[in-house]
Design an enzyme around this catalytic site. Structure first.
Site, PDB file in Angstrom:
ATOM      1  N   TRP A 153      10.885   5.030   4.423  1.00 14.98           N
ATOM      2  CA  TRP A 153      11.836   5.859   5.164  1.00 14.98           C
ATOM      3  C   TRP A 153      12.955   6.397   4.277  1.00 14.98           C
ATOM      4  CZ3 TRP A 153      16.319   3.578   4.126  1.00 14.98           C
ATOM      5  CH2 TRP A 153      16.311   2.205   3.878  1.00 14.98           C
ATOM      6  N   ASN A 154      13.135   5.895   3.050  1.00 11.15           N
ATOM      7  CA  ASN A 154      14.345   6.298   2.310  1.00 11.15           C
ATOM      8  C   ASN A 154      14.253   7.715   1.724  1.00 11.15           C
ATOM      9  OD1 ASN A 154      12.543   5.466   0.361  1.00 11.15           O
ATOM     10  ND2 ASN A 154      14.062   4.472  -0.928  1.00 11.15           N
ATOM     11  N   LYS A 177       0.309   7.653   6.042  1.00 12.01           N
ATOM     12  CA  LYS A 177       1.003   6.895   7.099  1.00 12.01           C
ATOM     13  C   LYS A 177       2.473   6.810   6.709  1.00 12.01           C
ATOM     14  CE  LYS A 177       2.495   3.287   8.299  1.00 12.01           C
ATOM     15  NZ  LYS A 177       3.876   2.977   8.687  1.00 12.01           N
ATOM     16  N   PRO A 178       3.314   7.662   7.318  1.00 11.67           N
ATOM     17  CA  PRO A 178       4.749   7.590   6.990  1.00 11.67           C
ATOM     18  C   PRO A 178       5.399   6.403   7.705  1.00 11.67           C
ATOM     19  CG  PRO A 178       4.354   9.288   8.649  1.00 11.67           C
ATOM     20  CD  PRO A 178       3.009   8.702   8.314  1.00 11.67           C
ATOM     21  N   ALA A 179       6.592   6.048   7.275  1.00 12.83           N
ATOM     22  CA  ALA A 179       7.335   4.981   7.953  1.00 12.83           C
ATOM     23  C   ALA A 179       7.629   5.426   9.388  1.00 12.83           C
ATOM     24  CB  ALA A 179       8.639   4.719   7.207  1.00 12.83           C
ATOM     25  N   GLY A 231       7.156   1.318  -1.399  1.00 12.20           N
ATOM     26  CA  GLY A 231       7.870   0.478  -0.438  1.00 12.20           C
ATOM     27  C   GLY A 231       8.235  -0.846  -1.074  1.00 12.20           C
ATOM     28  N   SER A 232       8.334  -1.862  -0.224  1.00 10.48           N
ATOM     29  CA  SER A 232       8.807  -3.157  -0.708  1.00 10.48           C
ATOM     30  C   SER A 232       7.732  -3.876  -1.527  1.00 10.48           C
ATOM     31  CB  SER A 232       9.219  -4.032   0.475  1.00 10.48           C
ATOM     32  OG  SER A 232       8.097  -4.268   1.285  1.00 10.48           O
ATOM     33  N   GLU A 253       4.471   1.727  -6.001  1.00 10.00           N
ATOM     34  CA  GLU A 253       5.829   2.021  -6.465  1.00 10.00           C
ATOM     35  C   GLU A 253       6.733   1.133  -5.624  1.00 10.00           C
ATOM     36  OE1 GLU A 253       9.167   2.915  -6.872  1.00 10.00           O
ATOM     37  OE2 GLU A 253       8.937   4.908  -5.994  1.00 10.00           O
ATOM     38  N   LEU A 254       7.146   0.013  -6.231  1.00  7.14           N
ATOM     39  CA  LEU A 254       7.773  -1.052  -5.444  1.00  7.14           C
ATOM     40  C   LEU A 254       9.270  -1.173  -5.742  1.00  7.14           C
ATOM     41  CD1 LEU A 254       4.797  -3.545  -5.880  1.00  7.14           C
ATOM     42  CD2 LEU A 254       5.150  -1.814  -4.110  1.00  7.14           C
ATOM     43  N   GLU A 384      17.165  -6.844  -4.589  1.00  8.65           N
ATOM     44  CA  GLU A 384      17.595  -5.471  -4.353  1.00  8.65           C
ATOM     45  C   GLU A 384      18.479  -5.464  -3.092  1.00  8.65           C
ATOM     46  OE1 GLU A 384      14.100  -3.146  -3.590  1.00  8.65           O
ATOM     47  OE2 GLU A 384      14.894  -1.443  -4.693  1.00  8.65           O
TER      48      GLU A 384
HETATM   49  P1  ADP Z   1      11.068  -0.899   3.564  1.00  4.60           P
HETATM   50  O1  ADP Z   1      11.741  -2.177   3.304  1.00  4.60           O
HETATM   51  O2  ADP Z   1      11.476   0.245   2.720  1.00  4.60           O
HETATM   52  O3  ADP Z   1      10.953  -0.559   5.027  1.00  4.60           O
HETATM   53  P2  ADP Z   1       8.308  -1.592   3.664  1.00  4.60           P
HETATM   54  O4  ADP Z   1       7.504  -2.029   2.514  1.00  4.60           O
HETATM   55  O5  ADP Z   1       8.536  -2.558   4.777  1.00  4.60           O
HETATM   56  O6  ADP Z   1       9.652  -1.117   3.008  1.00  4.60           O
HETATM   57  O7  ADP Z   1       7.744  -0.261   4.300  1.00  4.60           O
HETATM   58  C1  ADP Z   1       7.188   0.805   3.557  1.00  4.60           C
HETATM   59  C2  ADP Z   1       6.008   1.363   4.320  1.00  4.60           C
HETATM   60  O8  ADP Z   1       5.043   0.337   4.474  1.00  4.60           O
HETATM   61  C3  ADP Z   1       6.335   1.831   5.722  1.00  4.60           C
HETATM   62  O9  ADP Z   1       5.515   2.957   6.023  1.00  4.60           O
HETATM   63  C4  ADP Z   1       5.917   0.641   6.578  1.00  4.60           C
HETATM   64  O10 ADP Z   1       5.591   1.019   7.903  1.00  4.60           O
HETATM   65  C5  ADP Z   1       4.676   0.197   5.838  1.00  4.60           C
HETATM   66  N1  ADP Z   1       4.283  -1.215   6.055  1.00  4.60           N
HETATM   67  C6  ADP Z   1       5.069  -2.275   6.353  1.00  4.60           C
HETATM   68  N2  ADP Z   1       4.325  -3.410   6.453  1.00  4.60           N
HETATM   69  C7  ADP Z   1       3.030  -3.056   6.205  1.00  4.60           C
HETATM   70  C8  ADP Z   1       1.785  -3.756   6.120  1.00  4.60           C
HETATM   71  N3  ADP Z   1       1.707  -5.074   6.324  1.00  4.60           N
HETATM   72  N4  ADP Z   1       0.669  -3.056   5.830  1.00  4.60           N
HETATM   73  C9  ADP Z   1       0.730  -1.723   5.598  1.00  4.60           C
HETATM   74  N5  ADP Z   1       1.867  -1.017   5.642  1.00  4.60           N
HETATM   75  C10 ADP Z   1       3.013  -1.653   5.941  1.00  4.60           C
END
Ligand code: ADP
Length: 482
Positions: A153-154, A177-179, A231-232, A253-254, A384
């Site tokens: 989402w950022n 698949k966007p956030a 993402g994370s 890209e974590l 972070e």
């Molecule tokens: P943030 O902390 O930036 O929200 P996330 O890693 O939780 O980071 O989210 C980044 C993306 O990964 C989002 O699109 C979120 O919906 C998706 N996501 C979160 N959990 C899962 C999962 N277990 N499997 C696949 N995608 C996921």
């Protein structure tokens, strides 16, 4: 909110698609807490339809000449630029960042479509002199196939274009698949891609809240040959494991934990201005933003007071309002994490220089914060923070500051300010990071390889190297030649 590019359902096979479940999820404006839109919540099983559409579109898209693909992508780029103001307004409302930053993101994001549309024409192979008599070795580059993208989402727009730009130029087809916090910018991109003439099935967007199961469908599919995720680190590791079953290619890209080091010979005013941009942009919610400030003891007090003067002037508010520098954090949970890092640091002897608490505006607004006397054992040194907090660490010795800067499992971006050339050379060589910025606070550009080492990720986005993640090498040995 009104815009001709607002959509409220997934985009599959060139059509706007509603899941039979008829469930919807709210997209909130973090600045006001109001509902911007209700978007169709896709069933994980329906994601298969998007994968199949991408599979059907692959033969014709991959066989198109790179010049033909480039001209469609060029049109896509131009449409994004023509509508940048409208897209920025959507982005600010669903994500919270100030409008000027949102527009910068739209233009930055579009640059990847432009860049890769051009680079796609230069996917050269090789002819290798063969050691075998009467033969020739040919190496060709071909697209990996159907790719799945999971984005955060950022940067709701640029994290998508940075991936699909490279994939589409290489001849791959996409399921994104966007956030669920920020689906509107993604759907607006699909609407523009459609207008630009991107053939049906080449770009599919699935919107839903069951990220775990949507992710499972994408990772388990034998049709999907590559997953690219931003993402994370925790979720990245889950996806990495899930991709093992079908031996997919993966780009990750974590998280980052960027050090920002100021040496005694640095231009202090430039370092302070750089720190403001590097730390407080997007309210500190970027993976490359400075997380730990190491300031040499000779300039520590001066740097701290100059930084505090500037931070005090930062205006917090709704990103749509004029003159706002910092918007709200994305959710109340994000705010709690920031607060917990500050409390942990204060409990271990950090000194509050500026801010430190929620903003009077309420909601998820947080005051831009500076902490002095930060130390290695604090949470803020290890994790972070993803918020507008600058912890200042005092250092004396170059080798020790390098050790501290590298003392993290992350290795995405690092920044430092210095003038002496020998020192600059030593420091950038010593930093275990995928990207290092010297005397400047922003390093993202479509022409350079973006990515991290260690647990910050795998692969690179942007630049000529960005295409490598979406191609397979095919080695052909032509024998029996005269
Ligand atoms: P943030 O902390 O930036 O929200 P996330 O890693 O939780 O980071 O989210 C980044 C993306 O990964 C989002 O699109 C979120 O919906 C998706 N996501 C979160 N959990 C899962 C999962 N277990 N499997 C696949 N995608 C996921």
């Amino acid at each position: 909110m009104s815009s001709k590019y607002l959509r409220d359902s997934s985009y599959i096979d060139g059509k706007w698609f509603n899941s039979k479940s008829n469930r919807y999820f709210d997209v909130l404006n973090p600045a006001t807490g109001t509902i911007l839109s209700r978007v169709n919540d896709i069933e994980p099983t329906d994601v298969e339809l998007a994968i199949q559409a991408a599979e059907r579109a692959f033969p014709s898209w991959s066989k198109m000449t790179s010049k033909e693909r480039a001209s469609i992508m060029r049109r896509f780029y131009e449409l994004i630029i023509e509508n940048a103001d409208e897209l920025a307004a959507i982005l600010t409302q669903e994500q919270g960042k100030p409008l000027s930053e949102a527009k910068t993101e739209i233009i930055y994001g579009a640059s990847f479509i432009e860049w890769f549309s051009e680079e796609g024409k230069r996917l050269y192979g090789d002819i290798i002199p063969s050691p075998i008599a009467n033969s020739k070795i040919i190496v060709e580059k071909s697209p990996v196939g159907v790719c799945a993208f999971i984005t955060p989402w950022n940067f709701p727009s640029a994290m998508i274009t940075r991936k699909i730009g490279a994939a589409m130029a290489a001849g791959c087809t996409c399921v994104v698949k966007p956030a669920h916090e920020t689906p509107l910018s993604a759907l607006a991109l699909a609407a523009l891609a459609e207008e630009a003439g991107v053939p049906k099935g080449v770009l599919n967007i699935v919107t839903g809240t069951d990220s775990h199961n949507i992710g499972r469908v994408l990772c388990d599919s034998e049709i999907v040959r590559k997953v690219s995720f931003t993402g994370s680190t925790d979720v990245g590791k889950i996806l990495y494991r899930q991709c093992a079953a079908t031996v997919k290619k993966i780009s990750l890209e974590l998280g980052g934990n960027a050090p920002f080091i100021v040496f005694p010979d640095a231009d202090l005013d430039a370092a302070v201005s750089g720190a403001i941009i590097c730390k407080y942009r997007n309210a500190g919610q970027t993976c490359v933003c400075a997380n730990r400030f190491y300031i040499h003891e000779d300039v520590y007090d001066k740097f701290a007071s100059k930084l505090a003067d500037k931070v005090r002037k930062l205006k917090v508010g709704d990103g749509l309002d004029k003159g706002v520098d910092i918007g709200p954090l994305i959710t109340p949970d994000a705010l709690e994490k920031v607060r917990s890092h500050i409390n942990d640091a204060l409990g271990q002897g950090a000194k509050l220089i500026e801010g430190g608490d929620t903003h009077d505006l309420g909601g998820s607004y947080f005051k831009p914060t500076i902490l002095g006397n930060a130390m290695e054992g604090m949470l803020i040194a290890k994790e972070e923070t993803f918020g507008p907090v600058a912890p200042l660490f005092k250092f004396k010795d170059i080798d020790d500051v390098l050790r501290q800067a590298n003392n993290t499992q992350f290795g995405l971006a690092a920044y430092f300010y210095a003038k002496d050339l020998a020192l600059i050379n030593k420091v950038y060589n010593g930093l275990e990071y995928g990207m290092v910025a010297v005397n400047t606070p922003i390093l993202s550009t479509e022409v350079a390889p973006f990515g991290g080492v260690k647990e910050s990720g795998i692969g690179r986005e942007g630049s000529k190297y960005g295409l490598d993640d979406f191609i397979e090498l095919k080695y052909v040995l032509l024998g029996g030649l005269e």
